[in-house]
Design a protein around this motif. Structure first.
Motif, PDB file in Angstrom:
ATOM      1  N   ALA A   1       0.832  -1.200   0.000  1.00  0.00           N
ATOM      2  CA  ALA A   1       0.000   0.000   0.000  1.00  0.00           C
ATOM      3  C   ALA A   1       0.870   1.254   0.000  1.00  0.00           C
ATOM      4  N   ALA A   2       1.962   1.216   0.784  1.00  0.00           N
ATOM      5  CA  ALA A   2       2.864   2.365   0.837  1.00  0.00           C
ATOM      6  C   ALA A   2       3.505   2.608  -0.521  1.00  0.00           C
ATOM      7  N   GLU A   3       3.873   1.539  -1.204  1.00  0.00           N
ATOM      8  CA  GLU A   3       4.508   1.681  -2.513  1.00  0.00           C
ATOM      9  C   GLU A   3       3.548   2.314  -3.518  1.00  0.00           C
ATOM     10  N   GLN A   4       2.290   1.888  -3.498  1.00  0.00           N
ATOM     11  CA  GLN A   4       1.310   2.472  -4.419  1.00  0.00           C
ATOM     12  C   GLN A   4       1.051   3.934  -4.084  1.00  0.00           C
ATOM     13  N   ALA A   5       1.001   4.259  -2.785  1.00  0.00           N
ATOM     14  CA  ALA A   5       0.770   5.645  -2.385  1.00  0.00           C
ATOM     15  C   ALA A   5       1.945   6.532  -2.802  1.00  0.00           C
ATOM     16  N   ARG A   6       3.153   5.995  -2.699  1.00  0.00           N
ATOM     17  CA  ARG A   6       4.324   6.773  -3.129  1.00  0.00           C
ATOM     18  C   ARG A   6       4.250   7.075  -4.615  1.00  0.00           C
ATOM     19  N   ALA A   7       3.718   6.124  -5.383  1.00  0.00           N
ATOM     20  CA  ALA A   7       3.573   6.351  -6.826  1.00  0.00           C
ATOM     21  C   ALA A   7       2.577   7.472  -7.109  1.00  0.00           C
ATOM     22  N   GLU A   8       1.685   7.747  -6.142  1.00  0.00           N
ATOM     23  CA  GLU A   8       0.710   8.827  -6.284  1.00  0.00           C
ATOM     24  C   GLU A   8       1.227  10.141  -5.704  1.00  0.00           C
ATOM     25  N   GLY A   9       2.487  10.149  -5.279  1.00  0.00           N
ATOM     26  CA  GLY A   9       3.091  11.383  -4.798  1.00  0.00           C
ATOM     27  C   GLY A   9       3.032  11.603  -3.299  1.00  0.00           C
ATOM     28  N   VAL A  10       2.636  10.585  -2.528  1.00  0.00           N
ATOM     29  CA  VAL A  10       2.564  10.708  -1.075  1.00  0.00           C
ATOM     30  C   VAL A  10       3.820  10.101  -0.462  1.00  0.00           C
ATOM     31  N   ARG A  11       4.434  10.814   0.450  1.00  0.00           N
ATOM     32  CA  ARG A  11       5.592  10.286   1.166  1.00  0.00           C
ATOM     33  C   ARG A  11       5.081   9.420   2.313  1.00  0.00           C
ATOM     34  N   VAL A  12       5.430   8.141   2.313  1.00  0.00           N
ATOM     35  CA  VAL A  12       4.888   7.206   3.299  1.00  0.00           C
ATOM     36  C   VAL A  12       6.021   6.485   4.010  1.00  0.00           C
ATOM     37  N   ALA A  13       5.900   6.384   5.327  1.00  0.00           N
ATOM     38  CA  ALA A  13       6.812   5.567   6.131  1.00  0.00           C
ATOM     39  C   ALA A  13       5.985   4.550   6.896  1.00  0.00           C
ATOM     40  N   VAL A  14       6.393   3.297   6.868  1.00  0.00           N
ATOM     41  CA  VAL A  14       5.701   2.227   7.580  1.00  0.00           C
ATOM     42  C   VAL A  14       6.457   1.931   8.867  1.00  0.00           C
ATOM     43  N   ILE A  15       5.778   2.040   9.997  1.00  0.00           N
ATOM     44  CA  ILE A  15       6.374   1.660  11.279  1.00  0.00           C
ATOM     45  C   ILE A  15       5.884   0.259  11.608  1.00  0.00           C
ATOM     46  N   PRO A  16       6.790  -0.690  11.759  1.00  0.00           N
ATOM     47  CA  PRO A  16       6.398  -2.106  11.901  1.00  0.00           C
ATOM     48  C   PRO A  16       5.872  -2.453  13.285  1.00  0.00           C
ATOM     49  N   THR A  17       4.816  -1.782  13.717  1.00  0.00           N
ATOM     50  CA  THR A  17       4.206  -2.116  15.011  1.00  0.00           C
ATOM     51  C   THR A  17       3.601  -3.514  14.933  1.00  0.00           C
ATOM     52  N   ARG A  18       3.749  -4.272  15.993  1.00  0.00           N
ATOM     53  CA  ARG A  18       3.243  -5.645  16.025  1.00  0.00           C
ATOM     54  C   ARG A  18       2.057  -5.790  16.958  1.00  0.00           C
ATOM     55  N   SER A  19       1.716  -4.724  17.659  1.00  0.00           N
ATOM     56  CA  SER A  19       0.598  -4.759  18.595  1.00  0.00           C
ATOM     57  C   SER A  19      -0.010  -3.367  18.688  1.00  0.00           C
ATOM     58  N   ALA A  20      -1.296  -3.321  19.059  1.00  0.00           N
ATOM     59  CA  ALA A  20      -1.978  -2.033  19.194  1.00  0.00           C
ATOM     60  C   ALA A  20      -1.326  -1.170  20.264  1.00  0.00           C
ATOM     61  N   VAL A  21      -0.775  -1.790  21.325  1.00  0.00           N
ATOM     62  CA  VAL A  21      -0.154  -0.983  22.383  1.00  0.00           C
ATOM     63  C   VAL A  21       1.108  -0.299  21.879  1.00  0.00           C
ATOM     64  N   GLN A  22       1.805  -0.910  20.919  1.00  0.00           N
ATOM     65  CA  GLN A  22       2.950  -0.231  20.309  1.00  0.00           C
ATOM     66  C   GLN A  22       2.473   0.946  19.458  1.00  0.00           C
ATOM     67  N   GLY A  23       1.341   0.779  18.800  1.00  0.00           N
ATOM     68  CA  GLY A  23       0.778   1.880  18.028  1.00  0.00           C
ATOM     69  C   GLY A  23       0.378   3.044  18.913  1.00  0.00           C
ATOM     70  N   LEU A  24      -0.211   2.746  20.088  1.00  0.00           N
ATOM     71  CA  LEU A  24      -0.571   3.809  21.020  1.00  0.00           C
ATOM     72  C   LEU A  24       0.667   4.548  21.512  1.00  0.00           C
ATOM     73  N   ALA A  25       1.734   3.802  21.765  1.00  0.00           N
ATOM     74  CA  ALA A  25       2.974   4.445  22.209  1.00  0.00           C
ATOM     75  C   ALA A  25       3.540   5.344  21.121  1.00  0.00           C
ATOM     76  N   ALA A  26       3.471   4.890  19.871  1.00  0.00           N
ATOM     77  CA  ALA A  26       3.968   5.702  18.760  1.00  0.00           C
ATOM     78  C   ALA A  26       3.120   6.962  18.587  1.00  0.00           C
ATOM     79  N   LEU A  27       1.797   6.821  18.703  1.00  0.00           N
ATOM     80  CA  LEU A  27       0.907   7.982  18.569  1.00  0.00           C
ATOM     81  C   LEU A  27       1.167   9.010  19.662  1.00  0.00           C
ATOM     82  N   ALA A  28       1.553   8.536  20.844  1.00  0.00           N
ATOM     83  CA  ALA A  28       1.754   9.446  21.968  1.00  0.00           C
ATOM     84  C   ALA A  28       2.907  10.411  21.738  1.00  0.00           C
ATOM     85  N   VAL A  29       3.882  10.025  20.902  1.00  0.00           N
ATOM     86  CA  VAL A  29       5.038  10.902  20.659  1.00  0.00           C
ATOM     87  C   VAL A  29       4.996  11.536  19.282  1.00  0.00           C
ATOM     88  N   HIS A  30       3.918  11.293  18.540  1.00  0.00           N
ATOM     89  CA  HIS A  30       3.787  11.864  17.193  1.00  0.00           C
ATOM     90  C   HIS A  30       3.838  13.383  17.247  1.00  0.00           C
TER      91      HIS A  30
END
Length: 557
Positions: A404-433
């Motif tokens: 999905a990131a590769e296709q979005a980049r082809a549309e001109g969007v800069r995308v970075a994928v953070i390899p979170t493996r659990s929702a709690v890791q996602g919450l931690a990442a959102l907290a410092v965004h």
């Protein structure tokens, strides 16, 4: 293949007429979509009314197609009028978008309530003619649409629907044919639409007619065309519009009214929905609840999307939850992109509401139904930003997120994928965004926060099997740490305590608990006390994961 409209007999109202009406309405809304979007100023100037009406009509048309199965054995099955209108209304209900689309779905339900009950067979002596039946259906549609809106406002598509119904009833009372009733309804809708700027101050200030009413005129024009074979006059929409003056403060308009639109389908009883209406009415505005027979489409504008979703959980079983931040929609309306956005893949409706409240565009994962590449790409597009941070939410989603990131980049969007493996890791990442910092620094900080969060999960074994902690039996509680089974226990609280001991053995400052839908609050209270007793310097926060969430998720930062 799209249905090719067929000419109708002079006064025949049957399944084929409904199919033609649907096809013509969808095509006409597709042509008018951008023009209707351009005059959208009420209830929120987010330039999506035409799009929402089109997408709702598209879903309705797909539902109707199901009532006309392809013939494979050479024997055609006759589709009744009742089957057609019910399938059409159901398709609109499950796919309704936005305030306007939700009201359109209820209008079609009102039509189906009449034609689906009384229009299944030929007219008998003493029964209403097709014209009278159509007039009655339009009246029921307007009545049900008004009833579905918590606080009806005149000068909107409700006004247009009511005017069309009155005109149709007058023609039906004069023994008019279905064609004559449809023409009268169309003319009545057009006349009412022209009056909307004088009825609603927001429209008058902008110098436009109501966008939803404009779309409804298109739908009535398609009805007349379906029955008469004559094309309605295409009136210029954008030519009547005067752009809304821009406020000197670009944030001023964005602060006016609730910040979020929440939409979901809900399986619930009528009594529970009555209580839900009262609860949501106290949370926000633009409340529209449509449907019946156990299935409802809920639409509301709120500042607390999590509370709106939670209200649905109390009432029944919400799903297909969609949370939209109006700031993003207004930027789209002005042709602007946000600089940066976050897309989070989450396994629970409560978590989706929580992440949405934090500003993320969410993708809900259901057990056994990982999101496809197209769904992730759609979320990146909906985020409408130049830069997107994608929290993949699970190791098994790495390939889909990368694609999905590769296709979005082809549309001109800069995308970075953070390899979170659990929702709690996602919450931690959102907290410092930090959307104001540089993209690279933000990605590094979010990746570091996710990586510094150990994650645990409690699950119930479905069968006997070998694990890294030994042999488990069906019904055992499994405590996983970083994806591996570390503890096998008999009860959830005891197993969770053992998992916490192991996770906190190497230190930690914050414990995050995410409770599944069936876990009582007492479990959270017990675990919070357990952490406080053994680790005085460690804080604990607790969230509700909602439906589709695991029994318990644990994060240690």
């Amino acid at each position: 293949m799209p249905h090719e409209p067929q000419p109708q007999p002079a006064d025949e109202l049957d399944a084929e007429a409904v199919r033609t009406w649907s096809s013509l309405a969808l095509a006409a809304l597709g042509r008018a979509r951008e023009d209707i979007d351009a005059i959208n100023v009420y209830p929120v100037a987010d330039a999506d009314t035409g799009t929402n009406l089109y997408l709702t009509a598209e879903s309705a048309d797909r539902g109707l197609a199901d009532a006309f199965p392809e013939v494979t054995d050479g024997t055609a099955r006759t589709t009744s009028l009742a089957e057609a209108v019910r399938a059409w209304a159901h398709g609109a209900l499950v796919g309704a978008r936005g305030n306007s689309g939700t009201i359109l779905a209820q209008l079609l339900r009102g039509v189906a309530d009449v034609l689906g009950d009384e229009g299944a067979g030929p007219t008998e002596p003493g029964e209403p003619s097709p014209g009278g039946l159509l007039a009655r259906a339009l009246t029921r549609a307007a009545e049900e649409a008004y009833a579905a809106v918590a606080h009806p406002v005149e000068g909107t598509m409700l006004t247009v629907a009511a005017a069309a119904a009155r005109a149709g009833e007058a023609a039906g009372a004069a023994a008019g044919t279905a064609v004559e009733v449809a023409r009268a309804a169309y003319d009545g809708a057009r006349a009412a639409l022209a009056e909307t700027p004088g009825q609603l101050a927001a429209l008058g200030r902008a110098g436009v007619v109501d966008a939803g009413g404009c779309g409804l005129v298109v739908v009535f024009g398609a009805l007349w065309q379906a029955l008469s074979g004559q094309e309605p006059v295409v009136e210029p929409v954008r030519g009547r519009a005067v752009p809304v003056p821009q406020s000197p403060d670009p944030c001023a308009q964005e602060e006016d009214g609730p910040a979020y639109e929440v939409i979901y389908l809900l399986e619930a009883s009528e009594a529970a929905v009555g209580e839900l209406r009262a609860r949501l009415d106290g949370l926000g505005d633009s409340l529209v609840v449509v449907g019946g027979d156990g299935l409802w489409n809920v639409h509301v504008h709120v500042d607390d999307p999590g509370a709106a979703v939670e209200a649905g959980v109390v009432a029944g079983r919400p799903y297909r939850i969609r949370i939209t931040h109006f700031g993003d929609e207004r930027r789209r309306a002005r042709g602007e992109r946000a600089q940066r956005a976050v897309v989070a893949v989450v396994p629970g409706e409560g978590l989706a509401g929580l992440c949405g409240e934090a500003g993320a565009t969410t993708v809900l994962v259901r057990p056994g139904e990982p999101p496809a590449v197209a769904e992730l790409l759609d979320a990146v597009r909906r985020a409408h930003a130049r830069e997107v941070v994608l929290l993949q939410g699970g190791a098994d989603l790495r390939a889909a997120a990368a694609a999905a990131a590769e296709q979005a980049r082809a549309e001109g969007v800069r995308v970075a994928v953070i390899p979170t493996r659990s929702a709690v890791q996602g919450l931690a990442a959102l907290a410092v965004h930090d959307p104001e910092g540089s993209f690279d620094e933000d990605v590094v900080a979010m990746t570091a926060a996710a990586g510094a969060t150990r994650y645990g999960e409690l699950a119930v074994a479905e069968r006997q099997s070998f694990t890294s902690a030994g042999i488990c039996q069906a019904g055992d509680v499994l405590g996983l740490i970083d994806g591996d089974v570390a503890v096998i226990g008999a009860g959830l609280p005891e197993t969770a305590e053992a998992v916490l001991d192991r996770m906190l053995g190497s230190g930690g400052e914050l414990v995050t608990l995410v409770l599944g839908p069936d876990v009582p609050d007492a479990v959270a209270e017990r675990l919070e006390a357990y952490v406080q007793h053994g680790h005085l310097a460690v804080d604990t926060v607790t969230y509700r994961g909602g439906r589709y969430s695991a029994p318990l998720l644990i994060g240690v930062e």
